[in-house]
Design a protein around this motif. Structure first.
Motif, short mmCIF file in Angstrom:
data_model
loop_
_atom_site.label_atom_id
_atom_site.label_comp_id
_atom_site.label_asym_id
_atom_site.label_seq_id
_atom_site.Cartn_x
_atom_site.Cartn_y
_atom_site.Cartn_z
N UNK A 54 51.09 84.87 1.24
CA UNK A 54 50.25 85.35 0.13
C UNK A 54 50.52 84.48 -1.10
N UNK A 55 49.56 83.64 -1.45
CA UNK A 55 49.74 82.67 -2.55
C UNK A 55 49.39 83.31 -3.90
N UNK A 56 50.38 83.91 -4.53
CA UNK A 56 50.17 84.63 -5.78
C UNK A 56 49.72 83.69 -6.89
N UNK A 57 50.22 82.46 -6.89
CA UNK A 57 49.83 81.53 -7.95
C UNK A 57 48.36 81.15 -7.87
N UNK A 58 47.74 81.36 -6.71
CA UNK A 58 46.32 81.04 -6.53
C UNK A 58 45.45 82.26 -6.79
N UNK A 59 45.84 83.43 -6.26
CA UNK A 59 44.95 84.61 -6.30
C UNK A 59 45.38 85.70 -7.26
N UNK A 60 46.54 85.53 -7.93
CA UNK A 60 47.00 86.60 -8.80
C UNK A 60 47.81 87.62 -8.02
N UNK A 61 47.74 88.88 -8.45
CA UNK A 61 48.62 89.92 -7.90
C UNK A 61 47.80 91.10 -7.37
#
Length: 197
Positions: free
Chosen positions: A81-88
Motif C-alpha cells: 500500500x503506497x501511502x506516499x502515492x494515495x494518501x491514507x
C-alpha cells in the motif's frame, strides 16, 4: 528457567551459509483508494496477516520522512500500500484497527508510532514476534536473525535503504517489501506447527 528451543545466538558467518528465502507468490502494488478498498476487502477474510512498513531513508540529522508504504501479506498474496502515492485511505486504517485479525510484525513499535503521526488510529491485535521468541530463549532479535534461527534461512536486506518514494518501485524493491511482511507469517506458522505458540 527458559526452556531453550532455538539457538540463543547466530553469527553472521553462519547466516551467510543458509539458503536464501524470498516471497515467490503474488505481489500487488496498491496506489489508488479504489484498489486499496478492494485489497482490504480480500484481506478481511484472513485471521492472520504479516505486517511491515517502509519509509524513505534519511541521511541528514533532523530529517524526517513519513511512512511511504504499508505491507500486509497472506501466504499467497502480498499487498504493498503506497501511502506516499494515495494518501491514507480509511479502509486500510480500519483494517489495522480490526481487533479480530492478528497482525504479525517484527520490531513494530516505531512502525506504528510513525503511522499514528500520519493519521490518528488505534492499532489493534498487533503482535511483535521479537516478544514471542524472547520467551523461547532467543536473544538476537530482528527479521534477519529470526528467519535464520526459526526457519534456517536468510533473507536479503539489499533494498532496505532504497528510495521508497520513487515514482515506480523496482521488482527488487517489490520482492523485498513483500518478503518482509510475508516472512513474519512464515515464522509464526513454523512456531505454531512446532507447538511453541
Amino acid at each position: 528457567m527458559v526452556n531453550r528451543r532455538f539457538a540463543e545466538h547466530i553469527t553472521k558467518e553462519d547466516m551467510r551459509e543458509l539458503p536464501l528465502l524470498a516471497f515467490e507468490e503474488n505481489i500487488h502494488v496498491v496506489e489508488t483508494e479504489k484498489a486499496c478498498n478492494e485489497a482490504v476487502k480480500k484481506l478481511r477474510n484472513f485471521d492472520v496477516l504479516g505486517f511491515d512498513t517502509e519509509k524513505k531513508p534519511t541521511f541528514n540529522k533532523g530529517e524526517y520522512n513519513h511512512t511511504a508504504m504499508v505491507q500486509l501479506s497472506t501466504m499467497e498474496d502480498a499487498y504493498l500500500f503506497r501511502l506516499n502515492v494515495m494518501g491514507y485511505p480509511s479502509s486500510l486504517f480500519e483494517l489495522m484497527s480490526n481487533s479480530s485479525i492478528l497482525k504479525l510484525g517484527i520490531s513494530i513499535d516505531d512502525d506504528l508510532k510513525d503511522l499514528k503521526k500520519a493519521r490518528k488510529f488505534k492499532p489493534k491485535n498487533f503482535t511483535d514476534l521479537n516478544d514471542v521468541v524472547r520467551d523461547l530463549g532467543v536473544k538476537h532479535m530482528g527479521v534477519k536473525k529470526l528467519a535464520a534461527v526459526v526457519l534456517g534461512a536468510r533473507i536479503s536486506k539489499n533494498q532496505q535503504v532504497t528510495n521508497w518514494e520513487a515514482k515506480t518501485l523496482t521488482e527488487a524493491q517489490q520482492k523485498y517489501a513483500a518478503t518482509d511482511a510475508w516472512i513474519c507469517l512464515a515464522i509464526h506458522e513454523e512456531l505454531v506447527q512446532k507447538g511453541y505458540v
